[in-house]
Scaffold this motif. Structure first.
Motif, PDB file in Angstrom:
ATOM      1  N   SER A 185      -2.593  -0.075  -7.436  1.00 54.52           N
ATOM      2  CA  SER A 185      -3.019   0.897  -8.434  1.00 54.52           C
ATOM      3  C   SER A 185      -1.859   1.294  -9.344  1.00 54.52           C
ATOM      4  O   SER A 185      -0.711   0.909  -9.118  1.00 54.52           O
ATOM      5  CB  SER A 185      -3.589   2.142  -7.750  1.00 54.52           C
ATOM      6  OG  SER A 185      -4.657   1.802  -6.892  1.00 54.52           O
ATOM      7  N   GLY A 245       0.821  -1.210   0.000  1.00 57.58           N
ATOM      8  CA  GLY A 245       0.000   0.000   0.000  1.00 57.58           C
ATOM      9  C   GLY A 245       0.852   1.254   0.000  1.00 57.58           C
ATOM     10  O   GLY A 245       1.649   1.472   0.919  1.00 57.58           O
ATOM     11  N   ILE A 261      -2.809  -0.723   4.250  1.00 57.91           N
ATOM     12  CA  ILE A 261      -4.021  -0.724   3.439  1.00 57.91           C
ATOM     13  C   ILE A 261      -5.228  -0.745   4.377  1.00 57.91           C
ATOM     14  O   ILE A 261      -5.090  -1.022   5.573  1.00 57.91           O
ATOM     15  CB  ILE A 261      -4.052  -1.937   2.487  1.00 57.91           C
ATOM     16  CG1 ILE A 261      -3.866  -3.244   3.256  1.00 57.91           C
ATOM     17  CG2 ILE A 261      -2.984  -1.802   1.409  1.00 57.91           C
ATOM     18  CD1 ILE A 261      -3.908  -4.512   2.404  1.00 57.91           C
ATOM     19  N   GLY A 316      -2.710   6.618  -2.694  1.00 58.69           N
ATOM     20  CA  GLY A 316      -4.048   6.261  -2.225  1.00 58.69           C
ATOM     21  C   GLY A 316      -5.054   7.299  -2.679  1.00 58.69           C
ATOM     22  O   GLY A 316      -5.181   7.586  -3.877  1.00 58.69           O
ATOM     23  N   ARG A 317      -5.747   7.921  -1.722  1.00 59.62           N
ATOM     24  CA  ARG A 317      -6.720   8.968  -2.068  1.00 59.62           C
ATOM     25  C   ARG A 317      -6.044  10.307  -2.362  1.00 59.62           C
ATOM     26  O   ARG A 317      -6.700  11.239  -2.812  1.00 59.62           O
ATOM     27  CB  ARG A 317      -7.752   9.143  -0.953  1.00 59.62           C
ATOM     28  CG  ARG A 317      -8.744   7.986  -0.864  1.00 59.62           C
ATOM     29  CD  ARG A 317      -9.854   8.252   0.150  1.00 59.62           C
ATOM     30  NE  ARG A 317     -10.631   9.407  -0.240  1.00 59.62           N
ATOM     31  CZ  ARG A 317     -10.686  10.544   0.426  1.00 59.62           C
ATOM     32  NH1 ARG A 317      -9.957  10.717   1.523  1.00 59.62           N
ATOM     33  NH2 ARG A 317     -11.452  11.532   0.033  1.00 59.62           N
ATOM     34  N   GLY A 351      -2.309   2.761   9.072  1.00 59.26           N
ATOM     35  CA  GLY A 351      -3.199   3.515   8.195  1.00 59.26           C
ATOM     36  C   GLY A 351      -3.914   4.599   8.963  1.00 59.26           C
ATOM     37  O   GLY A 351      -3.743   4.750  10.184  1.00 59.26           O
ATOM     38  N   GLU A 393       2.044  -1.444  -4.657  1.00 56.20           N
ATOM     39  CA  GLU A 393       0.761  -0.745  -4.764  1.00 56.20           C
ATOM     40  C   GLU A 393      -0.058  -1.369  -5.885  1.00 56.20           C
ATOM     41  O   GLU A 393       0.429  -1.560  -6.997  1.00 56.20           O
ATOM     42  CB  GLU A 393       1.015   0.746  -5.041  1.00 56.20           C
ATOM     43  CG  GLU A 393      -0.199   1.543  -5.451  1.00 56.20           C
ATOM     44  CD  GLU A 393      -1.304   1.494  -4.416  1.00 56.20           C
ATOM     45  OE1 GLU A 393      -2.463   1.293  -4.833  1.00 56.20           O
ATOM     46  OE2 GLU A 393      -1.020   1.649  -3.211  1.00 56.20           O
ATOM     47  N   GLY A 412      -0.190   4.464   0.061  1.00 51.49           N
ATOM     48  CA  GLY A 412      -0.837   5.675   0.552  1.00 51.49           C
ATOM     49  C   GLY A 412       0.111   6.429   1.468  1.00 51.49           C
ATOM     50  O   GLY A 412       1.296   6.106   1.566  1.00 51.49           O
ATOM     51  N   TRP A 461     -14.609   5.328  -4.082  1.00 50.34           N
ATOM     52  CA  TRP A 461     -13.667   5.143  -2.976  1.00 50.34           C
ATOM     53  C   TRP A 461     -14.391   4.324  -1.909  1.00 50.34           C
ATOM     54  O   TRP A 461     -15.144   4.859  -1.097  1.00 50.34           O
ATOM     55  CB  TRP A 461     -13.222   6.493  -2.409  1.00 50.34           C
ATOM     56  CG  TRP A 461     -12.624   7.383  -3.456  1.00 50.34           C
ATOM     57  CD1 TRP A 461     -13.233   8.397  -4.127  1.00 50.34           C
ATOM     58  CD2 TRP A 461     -11.294   7.310  -3.968  1.00 50.34           C
ATOM     59  NE1 TRP A 461     -12.368   8.965  -5.027  1.00 50.34           N
ATOM     60  CE2 TRP A 461     -11.169   8.317  -4.960  1.00 50.34           C
ATOM     61  CE3 TRP A 461     -10.190   6.496  -3.694  1.00 50.34           C
ATOM     62  CZ2 TRP A 461      -9.993   8.527  -5.658  1.00 50.34           C
ATOM     63  CZ3 TRP A 461      -9.016   6.705  -4.391  1.00 50.34           C
ATOM     64  CH2 TRP A 461      -8.928   7.708  -5.357  1.00 50.34           C
TER      65      TRP A 461
END
Length: 335
Positions: free
Chosen positions: A33, A8, A157, A38-39, A304, A31, A10, A278
């Motif tokens: 993505s 992750g 995550i 992340g966002r 997180g 990751e 983020g 999301w």
């Protein structure tokens, strides 16, 4: 073979990875993505961009305050506005003066790229398996026969995603902790409007007590020299819960904009629309601790924004806490 594998990329994962890299560990960040953050992410749009997730930074603690100052010194963020607007059906539009909101003129993903400097990052790598063998963690990936081997793992995550990976071997206490964490979802929409169309003058608008809309932002006001009118819309948690699994989000985005047009008719006629979902947008029930220790034979920690809080401050503090815990465990074995 790595000292630490972090799942992750983020803010928590990036912070944790940087701390461990600077401490001398060989770290890999994976990751699922195609991008970092992340966002904290930006969508490229022809000659401009729009922030499709986190829209601005608001320092709400010691760490985020220092972080914003660092980003300002690197010319990554600047003040967007100190004036917010609120809309509620029974009182209409209200102006609220407050602390400044900080944005990245080149897109909020510039913040993630800054944090990722000098890190070994593997994008589009979805972890689907985690096994302990010969005192090392073996991580398997979707659509790949390769694996990553590490002495320690950090799951940076959302708790429900981490739960899937470890529920076959983790202790009941750890599984129960992860199951207690809850999130609200959000659906966001980016809309471009015709040039020279009269549009609202406000930059950040919070919609209160509405079943459909939660926030509207004039994203094009963040971009230096941008002449393309672009607005970003965030749904309410209730709306997102209803439509989060809809395969085609385009009609869902149109519902969002239809509600916005009822409140502000000038937002009715857009040129095009792009939507994102999301599923784990905002923690609503978090853990008390800044990171969670799986207490497995080899180090496995979770971090997180859902650890010790529900915002960016907690995300940063959690990443630091996970790095500190990993260092305490690995340092004696590496010295």
């Amino acid at each position: 073979m790595f000292d630490v594998a972090i799942v992750g990329a983020g803010i928590s994962g990036l912070i944790c990875a940087q701390q461990l890299r600077q401490a001398g560990y060989r770290v890999v960040l994976m990751e699922k993505s195609r991008g970092l953050g992340g966002r904290v992410t930006t969508r490229r749009l022809q000659d401009t961009c729009a922030d499709r997730g986190l829209s601005y930074l608001t320092p709400n603690g010691e760490l985020t305050t220092r972080f914003v100052e660092l980003l300002k010194s690197q010319d990554i963020v600047t003040v967007w506005t100190d004036t917010r607007h609120e809309f509620k059906a029974d009182f209409g539009l209200k102006t609220v003066k407050g602390e400044p909101l900080y944005i990245a003129p080149n897109g909020m993903s510039a913040i993630a790229r800054f944090l990722a400097k000098d890190l070994e990052v593997q994008l589009s790598r979805r972890v689907v398996g985690l096994n302990l063998f010969n005192d090392c963690w073996h991580l398997q990936f979707e659509s790949s026969n390769t694996e990553v081997i590490a002495k320690a793992v950090v799951m940076a995550i959302p708790a429900p995603q981490a739960l899937v990976l470890i529920e076959s071997f983790a202790a009941p206490r750890v599984l129960d902790s992860l199951r207690k964490v809850e999130f609200s979802a959000c659906i966001s929409a980016i809309a471009r409007y015709p040039t020279n169309t009269p549009l609202p003058s406000w930059r950040s608008l919070t919609v209160l007590d509405d079943d459909t809309l939660a926030w509207i932002g004039n994203d094009s006001s963040k971009r230096l020299g941008n002449t393309l009118p672009i607005f970003v819309f965030h749904s309410s948690a209730k709306f997102a819960q209803t439509y989060i699994d809809t395969e085609d989000l385009q009609p869902v985005g149109q519902l969002l904009l239809a509600k916005a047009a009822k409140l502000f008719p000038e937002l009715a006629n857009f040129d095009w629309l792009q939507c994102d979902r999301w599923r784990y947008a905002f923690p609503t029930v978090s853990l008390a601790d800044h990171c969670l220790d799986a207490r497995t034979p080899q180090p496995l920690f979770f971090c997180g924004d859902w650890c010790g809080g529900i915002n960016l401050e907690s995300a940063m503090r959690s990443g630091l806490a996970a790095a500190e815990q990993i260092n305490q465990v690995l340092q004696p074995t590496l010295s």
